[in-house]
Design an enzyme around this catalytic site. Structure first.
Site, short mmCIF file in Angstrom:
data_model
loop_
_atom_site.label_atom_id
_atom_site.label_comp_id
_atom_site.label_asym_id
_atom_site.label_seq_id
_atom_site.Cartn_x
_atom_site.Cartn_y
_atom_site.Cartn_z
N TRP A 142 46.93 -24.22 4.83
CA TRP A 142 47.01 -25.48 4.08
C TRP A 142 45.87 -25.46 3.05
O TRP A 142 44.72 -25.20 3.43
CB TRP A 142 46.85 -26.63 5.07
CG TRP A 142 46.95 -28.00 4.52
CD1 TRP A 142 47.93 -28.50 3.70
CD2 TRP A 142 46.05 -29.08 4.78
NE1 TRP A 142 47.70 -29.83 3.45
CE2 TRP A 142 46.54 -30.20 4.10
CE3 TRP A 142 44.88 -29.22 5.53
CZ2 TRP A 142 45.91 -31.45 4.14
CZ3 TRP A 142 44.26 -30.46 5.57
CH2 TRP A 142 44.77 -31.55 4.88
N ASP B 159 43.37 -27.00 14.36
CA ASP B 159 43.90 -28.15 13.63
C ASP B 159 45.31 -28.43 14.15
O ASP B 159 46.15 -27.52 14.20
CB ASP B 159 43.93 -27.85 12.12
CG ASP B 159 44.26 -29.09 11.30
OD1 ASP B 159 44.16 -30.21 11.85
OD2 ASP B 159 44.63 -28.94 10.13
N LYS C 274 52.09 -37.70 11.12
CA LYS C 274 53.50 -37.27 11.21
C LYS C 274 54.11 -37.69 12.53
O LYS C 274 55.24 -38.16 12.58
CB LYS C 274 53.63 -35.75 11.08
CG LYS C 274 52.51 -35.04 10.37
CD LYS C 274 52.63 -35.04 8.90
CE LYS C 274 51.38 -34.42 8.29
NZ LYS C 274 51.36 -34.34 6.88
C1 LMR Z 1 51.26 -31.32 3.84
O1 LMR Z 1 50.78 -30.22 4.09
O2 LMR Z 1 52.19 -31.50 3.06
C2 LMR Z 1 50.69 -32.52 4.53
O3 LMR Z 1 49.73 -32.18 5.46
C3 LMR Z 1 50.26 -33.60 3.60
C4 LMR Z 1 48.98 -33.31 2.89
O4 LMR Z 1 48.07 -34.14 2.96
O5 LMR Z 1 48.88 -32.27 2.23
#
Ligand code: LMR
Length: 389
Positions: free
Chosen positions: A127, A208, A243
Site C-alpha cells: 500500500w 497491518d 472496512k
Molecule cells: C485502499 O488501499 O484503497 C484503502 O486502504 C483506502 C486508502 O486509504 O488508501
C-alpha cells in the site's frame, strides 16, 4: 514566505477517487479505492452498526468529554479479544487510534524514538501509504520481494533470504491477511517460520490488519496476529475497523504492542499515550462506542459476524462471476486464487488509463482492482473493459 512550497503530487488512491467523483459518466465503475460496496452499488450501513447506534441513542445524554489518550477502555478490552482471542493480554498494550493509518503512524513514531537507527522493510509491492507513513516518521524504507516471477504466489524463499541478512532491530512490515494490493497471502506455515527467524535475528514485526475476516474468515485471517502473541516475540499490530464495520468516516482503529512482560507493557502504554498526546491528544469517541457496543452484545456480535461473512462471500461470488464472463484466452485465474478486497490484474499503468478513459472503469494504476466494487449490474461492463484495452 511559502514561495518554495512544491505542489503536492497527490495520493495515488485518493486522487483517483476525486477523479472518479468528477467523472460525469453515469455508467462509471469504481474499482479503485478499498470501499466495500453492496450489490446495489452502495457502501452499506451494517445492521449491527445501525442497532448499536440506536442503543447508544437510548442512553441518557452525557457531556461529550474527551476520551483518554489511549481511547475508550471498553473498546480497547474488546479489541484485544477480537485480535488476540485466547492469548495472555496482560503483556499486550492496545490503544484506540485514528483509523489504521493513525495506528501505523503512532507505532512508527514510537519505534523511531526507541530505535532511531533502525530501517523499515515493506513488501514490494505494498500500500503506497505504508512507505509515506514510515518515511514521514523519519525512517529509511526499503522493500523486500513478495511475489515470484509468475506474479501469483509468494516468493517465500526470497523473502527469508532478505530477512536473514537484516541487522537486529530492523522493522518488517507485513500484511496480516488480504495483502494490499496483491490479494496473495502468507500461509500459517510461513508465519511460523517467519516468527522463528525474527526471534533468532531480533527483528521487529509490524503487522497491518485492515481486512480481517474478508479473506478466509475471521479466525483464519487472524492467524498471523495470534501466532505472533504465541511466538514469544515483541511486535506491533495496527488494525482498522473502516472496512470490516463499514465505518470509514468514523476513523476507528487500534494499535497493539505485544511486549515481553507486564512491567514493560505498562511503560510502553505510557509512552504510547505520550505519543498520542503530542500528536492529536485523544481519539474520537463515536466510532469506538459503536464497535464496543457491538462487541459487548452477543446478539449484535453474531449479527456483525454474519454481515462480515456476507461481505466476504459476496466478493468471492463476484470473483467467480467476473472470471466466467471474461473471454477465454485472457489469463484471469488470479481472480479465483487471490483473496480479500483486491486483485492484482497485472495490467500496466497505460492499460489501466485506457480502460478508465474508454470504459469509465477505475482501477489503481498499479493494476490493482477492488473486487468489492463489482456487482451484478456492472459485471458485464467490467468484463468488456478488461477484454478490450
Ligand atoms: C485502499 O488501499 O484503497 C484503502 O486502504 C483506502 C486508502 O486509504 O488508501
Amino acid at each position: 514566505m511559502f514561495e518554495h512550497v512544491e505542489t503536492y503530487p497527490g495520493d495515488p488512491i485518493l486522487s483517483l477517487m476525486d477523479d472518479y467523483q468528477r467523472d460525469p459518466r453515469t455508467d462509471k465503475v469504481n474499482l479503485s479505492i478499498g470501499f466495500y460496496y453492496d450489490d446495489a452499488g452502495q457502501v452499506p450501513v451494517l445492521g449491527s452498526v445501525r442497532q448499536a447506534r440506536a442503543l447508544l441513542d437510548t442512553r441518557a445524554e452525557s457531556a461529550n468529554l474527551y476520551l483518554p489518550m489511549d481511547g475508550l477502555p471498553d473498546f480497547r478490552r474488546a479489541v484485544q479479544g477480537y485480535l488476540f482471542a485466547e492469548a495472555d493480554c496482560e503483556r499486550i498494550v492496545t490503544l484506540q487510534s485514528v483509523g489504521g493509518s493513525g495506528a501505523l503512524r503512532v507505532g512508527a513514531d514510537f519505534l523511531k524514538r526507541y530505535y532511531p537507527d533502525s530501517q523499515v522493510w515493506v513488501s514490494d509491492p505494498t500500500w503506497d501509504n505504508h512507505l509515506a507513513i514510515f518515511q514521514g516518521a523519519g525512517f529509511a524504507v526499503n522493500r523486500y520481494p513478495y511475489l515470484d516471477g509468475s506474479g501469483q504466489q509468494v516468493d517465500f524463499p526470497a523473502m527469508l533470504e532478505v530477512f536473514a541478512r537484516l541487522p537486529a532491530n530492523s522493522i518488517v512490515l507485513l500484511h496480516a491477511c488480504c495483502h494490499n494490493p496483491t490479494g496473495v497471502d502468507l500461509q500459517p506455515q510461513h508465519w511460523d517460520a517467519l516468527y522463528a527467524l525474527f526471534h533468532e535475528r531480533r527483528l521487529i514485526p509490524f503487522l497491518d490488519a485492515a481486512y480481517l475476516g474478508l479473506g478466509q474468515g475471521l479466525d483464519e485471517d487472524a492467524y498471523a496476529i495470534r501466532a505472533l502473541a504465541r511466538a514469544g516475540i515483541t511486535g506491533l499490530v495496527s488494525n482498522s475497523f473502516s472496512k470490516v464495520f463499514s465505518l470509514y468516516g468514523e476513523r476507528v482503529g487500534s494499535l497493539s504492542v505485544v511486549c515481553d512482560n507486564v512491567a514493560i507493557a505498562a511503560r510502553v502504554a505510557g509512552q504510547l499515550k505520550g505519543t498520542v498526546r503530542t500528536n492529536y491528544s485523544n481519539p474520537p469517541r463515536h466510532g469506538a462506542q459503536l464497535v464496543a457496543t457491538i462487541f459487548a452484545n452477543s446478539e449484535l456480535s453474531a449479527l456483525w459476524r454474519s454481515e462480515l461473512d456476507g461481505m466476504r462471500e459476496r466478493m468471492l461470488a463476484m470473483r467467480r462471476a467476473l472470471f466466467e464472463r471474461i473471454e477465454p484466452g485472457l489469463e484471469v485465474g488470479y481472480l479465483l486464487r487471490q483473496r480479500g478486497m483486491f486483485s492484482y490484474t497485472g495490467l500496466s499503468a497505460e492499460a489501466v488509463d485506457r480502460i478508465r478513459e474508454k470504459h469509465g472503469v477505475y482501477l489503481i494504476r498499479s493494476g490493482r482492482m477492488c473486487v468489492a466494487g463489482l456487482n451484478s449490474s456492472n459485471l458485464d461492463a467490467v468484463a468488456r473493459a478488461l477484454s478490450d484495452h
